[in-house]
Structures are given as C-alpha cells and as structure tokens.
Motif scaffolding. Structure first.
Motif, short mmCIF file in Angstrom:
data_model
loop_
_atom_site.label_atom_id
_atom_site.label_comp_id
_atom_site.label_asym_id
_atom_site.label_seq_id
_atom_site.Cartn_x
_atom_site.Cartn_y
_atom_site.Cartn_z
N GLY A 97 85.08 57.07 79.55
CA GLY A 97 84.57 56.09 78.61
C GLY A 97 83.55 56.69 77.67
N LEU A 98 82.72 57.60 78.17
CA LEU A 98 81.72 58.26 77.33
C LEU A 98 82.37 59.09 76.24
CD1 LEU A 98 78.74 58.98 76.82
CD2 LEU A 98 78.98 60.84 78.47
N LEU A 99 83.55 59.66 76.51
CA LEU A 99 84.22 60.50 75.51
C LEU A 99 84.65 59.72 74.27
CD1 LEU A 99 86.42 62.83 77.77
CD2 LEU A 99 84.26 63.37 76.61
N ALA A 100 84.71 58.40 74.38
CA ALA A 100 84.99 57.59 73.19
C ALA A 100 83.81 57.64 72.22
CB ALA A 100 85.29 56.16 73.57
N LEU A 101 82.64 58.04 72.73
CA LEU A 101 81.41 58.13 71.93
C LEU A 101 81.16 56.82 71.19
CD1 LEU A 101 81.81 61.76 70.54
CD2 LEU A 101 80.46 60.99 72.50
N SER A 102 81.36 55.74 71.91
CA SER A 102 81.16 54.39 71.38
C SER A 102 79.97 53.76 72.08
CB SER A 102 82.42 53.54 71.60
OG SER A 102 82.12 52.16 71.45
N SER A 103 78.99 53.31 71.31
CA SER A 103 77.82 52.68 71.92
C SER A 103 78.20 51.39 72.64
CB SER A 103 76.77 52.38 70.84
OG SER A 103 77.32 51.59 69.80
N GLY A 104 79.22 50.68 72.12
CA GLY A 104 79.64 49.44 72.77
C GLY A 104 80.20 49.68 74.16
N ASP A 107 81.89 44.62 62.90
CA ASP A 107 81.79 45.07 64.29
C ASP A 107 81.17 44.02 65.20
OD1 ASP A 107 82.86 47.51 63.53
OD2 ASP A 107 80.90 48.36 63.07
N ASN A 108 81.85 42.89 65.31
CA ASN A 108 81.37 41.82 66.19
C ASN A 108 82.53 40.86 66.41
OD1 ASN A 108 80.20 39.42 67.25
ND2 ASN A 108 78.20 39.98 66.40
N PHE A 109 83.15 40.92 67.58
CA PHE A 109 84.33 40.12 67.85
C PHE A 109 84.04 38.63 67.73
CE2 PHE A 109 86.67 37.63 71.08
CZ PHE A 109 87.95 37.76 70.58
N TRP A 110 82.92 38.19 68.32
CA TRP A 110 82.60 36.76 68.29
C TRP A 110 82.38 36.29 66.85
CZ3 TRP A 110 84.05 35.18 72.74
CH2 TRP A 110 83.81 35.93 73.89
N PHE A 130 78.53 41.19 76.20
CA PHE A 130 77.56 41.81 75.32
C PHE A 130 78.23 42.81 74.37
CE2 PHE A 130 74.66 40.32 78.64
CZ PHE A 130 73.61 39.84 77.87
N THR A 131 79.15 43.59 74.90
CA THR A 131 79.79 44.62 74.10
C THR A 131 80.58 44.02 72.94
OG1 THR A 131 79.94 46.06 76.01
CG2 THR A 131 81.38 46.56 74.16
N LEU A 132 81.22 42.87 73.16
CA LEU A 132 82.02 42.25 72.11
C LEU A 132 81.16 41.75 70.95
CD1 LEU A 132 84.71 40.32 74.19
CD2 LEU A 132 84.97 42.45 72.92
N SER A 133 79.86 41.70 71.14
CA SER A 133 78.98 41.35 70.03
C SER A 133 78.64 42.57 69.18
CB SER A 133 77.69 40.70 70.55
OG SER A 133 76.93 41.61 71.30
N THR A 134 79.10 43.75 69.59
CA THR A 134 78.84 44.97 68.82
C THR A 134 80.12 45.67 68.39
OG1 THR A 134 78.75 46.43 70.78
CG2 THR A 134 76.72 45.33 70.14
N VAL A 135 81.28 45.17 68.81
CA VAL A 135 82.56 45.79 68.43
C VAL A 135 83.58 44.69 68.15
CG1 VAL A 135 82.12 47.82 69.87
CG2 VAL A 135 83.46 45.92 70.79
N HIS A 136 84.65 45.07 67.47
CA HIS A 136 85.77 44.17 67.27
C HIS A 136 86.98 44.74 67.99
CE1 HIS A 136 88.41 41.21 65.75
NE2 HIS A 136 89.01 41.98 64.84
N ILE A 137 87.86 43.87 68.47
CA ILE A 137 89.06 44.31 69.19
C ILE A 137 90.29 43.68 68.54
CG2 ILE A 137 87.96 44.78 71.41
CD1 ILE A 137 88.77 41.98 72.32
N TRP A 138 91.39 44.42 68.57
CA TRP A 138 92.64 43.93 68.01
C TRP A 138 93.79 44.63 68.73
CZ3 TRP A 138 89.26 47.21 65.62
CH2 TRP A 138 89.74 48.46 65.20
#
Length: 453
Positions: free
Chosen positions: A218-225, A326-329, A382-390
C-alpha cells in the motif's frame, strides 16, 4: 501456532465472488459498438437483476434500511443525470449504477457467514501478496506490467497507464487499477482482514508477515489517502490491544477525538477539516490545493443543492485547469445534490452504527470479524474525504461494504458452550459441522471471550 477454529480454515469462496475478484484485479476492457465495457461491468450486468429480485423476495434475508437507501441513491442519481445530462443517463447509470449496486448485492448474496467472510479475507490477502512483486518492479521502473500486457492483446484494452510525478525517488504504483490511489486503497482494505479477522484462524507468524507485506504494498502507491487508512487501522488495533481490559475504550477514544476537534476549532484560524487535510497529505501544496477544491466544491453544492450538476464541469477558479476533485463524498454531493449525498451517506453510516452496537461478547469469531470490518471502514471513511474512487475500486469498496451487512442480523454463538459441545462430539467421533450454533468451534485458552469491538 495453527488456527484454533478449524471449521473456518477450509471453506471455499463462492464461485461468483471468485469471478468478481478476478474481474476487479484483471482490468480487461473491450468495446461493444459505441459502448466501453469491462469484464466487471459485463459480469455485474448479468448478475444484478437476479440478485435484486432475490433481495426483494426475501432470498437474501431481511431487507435492511441501507439496502433501500442505496437503491434510492442510485434512483436519485438517475434523476439528477436526467435533469443535467439527459443524453448520458443510460450510459452513465449503466456503468456506475451497475458497478455500485452490483458489487454491493453480490456481497449481500454470497458473503453471509463467518466461513465465507474468512475465505474472502484469505483471497484478498493472497491477491495483494501476488501483486507485491509487480508493485516493486513498477516502483523502480514506472512500468505496470499486467496493464501493458492486457493493452497489447488484440481486441482488448485496459485501464490507462497513469503518467504522474513520483515521490521519494520512486514511481507511484497503480499495479492493476486506474490510479495509484486505487491500488493503495485496495491494499488498505486487506490490512485489518489479514491481521484482525484471521486471528486464531491462521498461523500467527503469517498474520504478521502478510499484514506487513500488505502495508508495504500500500505504501508503494505513495498515496497519502491509502497511507492514512493503514495508519488509522494500525492505531485502532494498537488502541484495542492496550485497553483490552477497559470496556469503555471506544467511548474514551470518541471522547478524545471530540475534545481534539473542539480544541483545533478554538486555537486554529482554519476549520478542523482543513487542518485534517493539511496533515493527511504528503505536502503543504497538496493540502492547500485540497482546501481550495473543498471550498469551491461546496460553492457548487450550494449553487445546485437539489439535483447537483451531474456530469457537467464544476465551477472553479481559472487557474484550476484540472477538473479532479479529491473527495469522494464531495463528488457525490456536487454531482447528485444534497439528497443524493445524504441517501448514500445515511445508508453507509446507519449500517456501520448497527453493526457497531451488536453484542458479540459471547462469540470470538464474530467479534474479530466485526472488528476487522469496522476498522477497515473507519479507515476508508476518512480516506474517502481525501480521494475519489471510480470504476473497479468504486465497485470493490461497496462490495466490501456489502460483505459486512450480514453482521446486522447474525445470531452470535456462546463460545464456551460451543467449545464444550465440540469436546463431546470429538469424543464420540462425530463429523465436524460448519460454523453454526452447534459447531465444534474450540476456544483458545489464551483468548478472552470479551467482545473485542
């Protein structure tokens, strides 16, 4: 030490779920005339109507409020698109709607017992571990091997290869998903399943090794979310271990978060949400950018609060050339209006609350599964408030949500009674039964029957 719950160790995952997982992690696309299809969408198109009929007819057990709210969310999203983008309704809801409801219903239908949930956890752990060598190679070279291979096959396509700036001397890993953030989230979902749900089911050393591999991947994605989700889950696991003998540990934690929120609100000239976003990113620039996105996103919400703006471009400053939000909600509220957002968020929160309040103090297995599922979705919330998913990961998140819905109605066992029953059946040479009220589940002598969550 081997697992102490043998009835949970050898259950096979239902075939439709196996097909679903393969469709999620092997992103094959193809065109049907003007329509862009994927194997995941095709599979869910075939499954969604029969599964919906089973739900309505009672074939999936009791219909929950969350089931109704999720269907109403899709219905409202369809209305919002009909108002804003009438030419895109069929295509958009035929893809997004099917991915959302199809994934959720599939899990509601086939993940309904401790055995099936543990089997799902095993599969996810193995899948992440298989992708780890690919992720390491991509982190060094920037080349997503599987995606490149699929894109070379005649008549097929796959997700696009993301060109994005690396971090810390490494390339960001998307592995098999449309974006590195998605791979990181996929790994974060498997983290608590590996460490918490598999306790006393698999070898202790393997729990630690596999959860470490998952966190590393997961760290290798280098994504803060994604990193935030893993860190939050690790913190909750540590908190549960430290305060294992304190019944009010979760109320204490909630109280501490409430006090922290009030203090931040009092001493900072920024809102607690903006402060949170500052520390939930890799750089101050990203934090500043996300704060601007949130401010302008809310202006769009209040500008069209009822049916949102659909798939239209959102209003923002001219210097914000990218339309990424960058916020799914926030995306749900901007696209489908406040009603669309509330239907989804209420269904989500209601299910989490109902599962949290169940009393599993007499059932070790259900307590561990519930803890793993709750930890996963507290991290994701919490993470979905900092990223979007599709696309695939969007479907997968709500598939995993549906995979915990059976916990609302399942009847817990009395672990001590089950252990005594197991001893009697063992001495009589009876055949082992599956995990049911009268199963031969044996309690570990070092494990408390106190409800873990």
């Amino acid at each position: 030490m081997t697992g102490v719950f043998p009835a949970l160790q050898h259950t096979r995952l239902p075939v439709p779920v196996v097909i679903y997982l393969l469709c999620v992690v092997v992103p094959i696309g193809f065109n049907v005339g003007p329509l862009a299809m994927t194997t995941l969408r095709l599979f869910l198109l075939l499954m969604v109507i029969p599964l919906a009929m089973r739900l309505v007819s009672g074939g999936l057990g009791r219909v929950f409020a969350t089931d109704i709210l999720f269907f109403l969310h899709i219905l409202w999203a369809t209305v919002a698109l009909a108002v804003n983008n009438p030419s895109q309704v069929v295509q958009q809801m035929g893809s997004v709607g099917v991915e959302f409801i199809g994934g959720y219903l599939l899990a509601r239908a086939y993940i309904r017992t401790p055995e099936s949930f543990i089997s799902l956890a095993k599969w996810l752990v193995i899948i992440v571990c298989i992708t780890t060598p690919l992720a390491i190679y991509e982190a060094k070279t920037g080349s997503p091997i599987l995606i490149e291979l699929l894109r070379k096959l005649p008549g097929l396509t796959s997700v696009g290869i993301v060109s994005i700036e690396g971090r810390m001397g490494l390339e960001r890993v998307q592995a098999v998903f449309a974006h590195p953030i998605h791979y990181g989230l996929f790994c974060s979902v498997a983290f608590s399943l590996a460490f918490v749900a598999m306790k006393d089911v698999t070898n202790t050393a393997w729990r630690y090794i596999s959860s470490t591999i998952i966190a590393f991947s997961g760290l290798l994605a280098l994504s803060s979310g994604a990193l935030l989700a893993i860190i939050l889950q690790a913190f909750l696991i540590l908190w549960a271990a430290i305060f294992a003998k304190f019944d009010g540990r979760w109320w204490l934690l909630i109280g501490l978060f409430a006090v922290a929120y009030v203090l931040v609100d009092l001493v900072s000239n920024r809102t607690p949400m903006k402060v949170f976003m500052t520390y939930a990113t890799f750089s101050a620039h990203n934090a500043y950018w996300r704060a601007i996105i949130f401010d302008w996103g809310m202006k769009n919400v209040w500008g069209s609060p009822f049916v949102g703006i659909g798939m239209n471009d959102w209003v923002r400053p001219s210097y914000m050339t990218s339309g990424s939000m960058d916020n799914f909600w926030l995306v749900m509220a901007v696209r489908y209006g406040i009603p669309g957002f509330l239907l989804l968020a209420t269904g989500y929160a209601l299910a989490v609350f109902r599962i949290l309040r169940r009393d599993f103090s007499t059932d070790i297995v259900l307590a561990q599964i519930r803890r793993a599922w709750i930890f996963t979705f507290l991290g994701l919330s919490f993470t979905l408030s900092t990223v979007h998913i599709w696309t695939n990961i969007y479907s997968f998140v709500f598939f995993m949500f549906g995979a915990g819905m059976w916990l609302i109605a399942v009847e817990p066992n009395d672990s001590s009674a089950s252990a005594n029953q197991a001893g009697v059946e063992s001495t009589q040479g009876r055949r082992r039964s599956p995990y049911t009220r009268f199963s031969n589940v044996r309690q570990s002598p070092t494990t408390s029957t106190r409800d873990a969550a």
